[in-house]
Design an enzyme around this catalytic site. Structure first.
Site, PDB file in Angstrom:
ATOM      1  N   SER A 173      -4.372  11.621 -13.606  1.00 15.32           N
ATOM      2  CA  SER A 173      -4.236  10.174 -13.456  1.00 15.32           C
ATOM      3  C   SER A 173      -3.795   9.520 -14.759  1.00 15.32           C
ATOM      4  CB  SER A 173      -5.573   9.566 -13.005  1.00 15.32           C
ATOM      5  OG  SER A 173      -5.556   8.171 -13.207  1.00 15.32           O
ATOM      6  N   ASP A 329       3.230   7.719  -5.780  1.00 11.45           N
ATOM      7  CA  ASP A 329       3.316   6.496  -4.968  1.00 11.45           C
ATOM      8  C   ASP A 329       4.391   6.592  -3.881  1.00 11.45           C
ATOM      9  OD1 ASP A 329       1.291   5.283  -6.425  1.00 11.45           O
ATOM     10  OD2 ASP A 329       2.680   4.456  -7.898  1.00 11.45           O
TER      11      ASP A 329
HETATM   12  C1  S3P Z   1      -0.015   4.112 -12.416  1.00 13.64           C
HETATM   13  C2  S3P Z   1      -0.497   5.361 -12.210  1.00 13.64           C
HETATM   14  C3  S3P Z   1      -0.680   5.943 -10.863  1.00 13.64           C
HETATM   15  C4  S3P Z   1       0.036   5.156  -9.781  1.00 13.64           C
HETATM   16  C5  S3P Z   1      -0.107   3.681  -9.957  1.00 13.64           C
HETATM   17  C6  S3P Z   1       0.414   3.238 -11.308  1.00 13.64           C
HETATM   18  C7  S3P Z   1       0.105   3.624 -13.805  1.00 13.64           C
HETATM   19  O1  S3P Z   1      -2.055   5.958 -10.585  1.00 13.64           O
HETATM   20  O2  S3P Z   1      -0.419   5.540  -8.509  1.00 13.64           O
HETATM   21  O3  S3P Z   1       0.599   2.989  -8.953  1.00 13.64           O
HETATM   22  O4  S3P Z   1       0.818   2.637 -14.047  1.00 13.64           O
HETATM   23  O5  S3P Z   1      -0.514   4.232 -14.694  1.00 13.64           O
HETATM   24  P1  S3P Z   1      -2.954   7.198 -11.083  1.00 13.64           P
HETATM   25  O6  S3P Z   1      -2.618   7.404 -12.480  1.00 13.64           O
HETATM   26  O7  S3P Z   1      -4.373   6.782 -10.942  1.00 13.64           O
HETATM   27  O8  S3P Z   1      -2.577   8.342 -10.190  1.00 13.64           O
END
Ligand code: S3P
Length: 452
Positions: A173, A329
């Site tokens: 993440s 996403d």
């Molecule tokens: C994001 C990271 C992703 C993504 C989100 C935007 C970011 O989430 O799904 O729409 O800007 O860091 P995760 O890092 O929790 O997977």
């Protein structure tokens, strides 16, 4: 609490999509530009900022924490920052609306600043897990209370005697990685995040541009440790101008619409092509999608280019788990593309979809079934059986999830019968001009009342 009347949208069979568009600025980069400028010394100018609800909530949060945030009539945003650790006590609880990125990254900034901040969000955000950030942020000495189940609302009392942290990400993440690095900015000494699987790297890239002392080491020993990102804390950031490129996650809807409709040929200009974000393009090309990238260039440390997409006969593939972070996403719209492919598309290692703006695995499976598509799913996988024709005609619940809303409108552009979604308002969280841009390309999308 204010309630907005829901707005049903219907998408009908369309063909000959044609035209050249720019999609709005990248959401991840927009949040970060506002946040980093807010803790830098001096004034940063941000152009191309995504002016969508999620990002506007971050702008309001930064202002509530003491940064000067102003929009100029030419669309440029100017931010005068307060310095690392310089946030002031906000007078009210901060509402991040629908945005997981907004709340989680801001929590990182607050965790090592001696202020008390309350965080909340809409029904979707209040059902999303916060333990993934509260666990590492407590290691810095922050005191954090959440609603039972590690849900929002949450209160963080930032640490006064902060210690640096070394943290290995238990989930792939970028939000968790970023929360830890941002907390590390105001911790003495070196904070490190070990990332076994690469996730989007905008935080690292942009922090460097703002003058942070940040190093990245890759593990080449074969032990599969991944990358270690180390930040030296209590070092000031310097204002930096940012130009935000087009969001590939928004471009995704126009790309898939062009591939699955007949006689279509579209161009999307100036799209971010960071390798940690373009798993969808790789997957669609593997499926036989006619996608060409032109005018590749670098700007502000990020790669960008123009994407050309044309009608294509797609075939089913297996999307490996290793590709998930680079298209996390985009699975809902990939599942839509897969519905029109020859054969089955299998998506593996996608358990994280269950904790996004909705349980995306469940909402995608329900929405596809409602429209006559054969789909199977498990805890962290999904299979979609493609067909020459998709029946459509379904009514799709979007669960306060912008990407579910847009994906099923795209399905309706190529299915036999129209597809209706329960509420299009949520699209404004990430892509307020979606309808206008898609209609401009020739998509039949319109508002309908509840009797239609
Ligand atoms: C994001 C990271 C992703 C993504 C989100 C935007 C970011 O989430 O799904 O729409 O800007 O860091 P995760 O890092 O929790 O997977």
């Amino acid at each position: 609490m204010p309630t907005t009347k829901s707005r049903r949208l219907k998408a009908e069979k369309s063909s000959g999509l044609n035209g050249t568009i720019n999609v709005p600025g990248d959401k991840s980069i927009s949040h970060r530009a506002l946040m980093f400028a807010s803790i830098a010394i001096g004034e940063s100018a941000i152009s191309g900022l995504l002016e969508a609800e999620d990002v506007i909530n971050t702008a309001k949060a930064m202002a509530a924490l003491g940064a000067q945030v102003e929009r100029y009539s030419d669309g440029t945003w100017k931010v005068r920052g307060v310095g690392v650790g310089g946030f002031s006590q906000p007078r009210d609880i901060i509402d991040f609306g629908n945005s997981g990125t907004g709340v989680r990254l801001c929590a990182g900034l607050v965790a090592t600043t001696p202020i008390k901040v309350g965080f909340t969000g809409d029904d979707s955000l209040r059902s999303r897990p916060m333990k993934r950030i509260t666990d590492p942020l407590r290691l810095f000495g922050a005191k954090i209370d959440t609603l039972e189940g590690d849900l929002l609302p949450m209160r963080i009392v930032g640490s006064e005697n902060t210690v640096p942290v070394e943290y290995t990400l238990p989930v792939a993440s970028a939000q968790v990685k970023s929360a830890v690095l941002l907390a590390g900015l105001n911790a003495p000494g070196k904070t490190s995040v070990i990332e076994p699987v690469a996730t989007r790297d905008h935080t690292e890239k942009m922090l460097k541009a703002f003058g942070a002392k940040l190093t990245i080491t890759e593990d080449n020993t074969g032990n599969n440790q991944g990358r270690t990102i180390t930040i030296e804390g209590q070092h000031e950031l310097t204002a930096c101008d940012v130009t935000v490129p087009g969001d590939p996650s928004s471009a995704a809807f126009a790309i898939v619409a062009a591939l699955i409709t007949t006689d279509s040929h579209i161009i999307i200009k100036d799209v971010l092509l960071n390798p940690t974000r373009i798993g969808l393009i790789d997957s669609l090309k593997e499926m036989g999608g006619d996608i060409v990238i032109e005018n590749r260039r670098e700007s502000g440390g990020e790669q960008l280019g123009d994407i050309i997409a044309r009608s294509s006969q797609l075939c089913g593939i297996t999307v490996p788990a290793s590709r998930a972070p680079a298209m996390i996403d985009e699975y809902p719209v990939l599942a839509v593309a897969a519905s029109f492919a020859t054969g089955t598309t299998r998506m593996e290692g996608i358990g994280e979809l269950r904790v996004k703006e909705s349980d995306r695995l469940a909402f995608v499976a329900d929405g596809l079934e409602n429209n006559g598509v054969v789909v199977r799913s498990g805890p962290d996988w999904m299979e979609v059986d493609g067909a020459d024709t998709v029946e459509g005609g379904g009514f799709v619940k979007t669960g306060l999830d912008h990407r579910i809303a847009m994906s099923f409108l795209v399905l309706g552009l190529a299915s036999e019968k129209p597809v209706t979604i329960d509420d299009g308002n949520i699209i404004a969280t990430s892509f307020p001009v979606f309808e206008e841009l898609m209609i401009g390309l020739g998509c039949n999308i319109k508002s309908v009342d509840e009797t239609e």
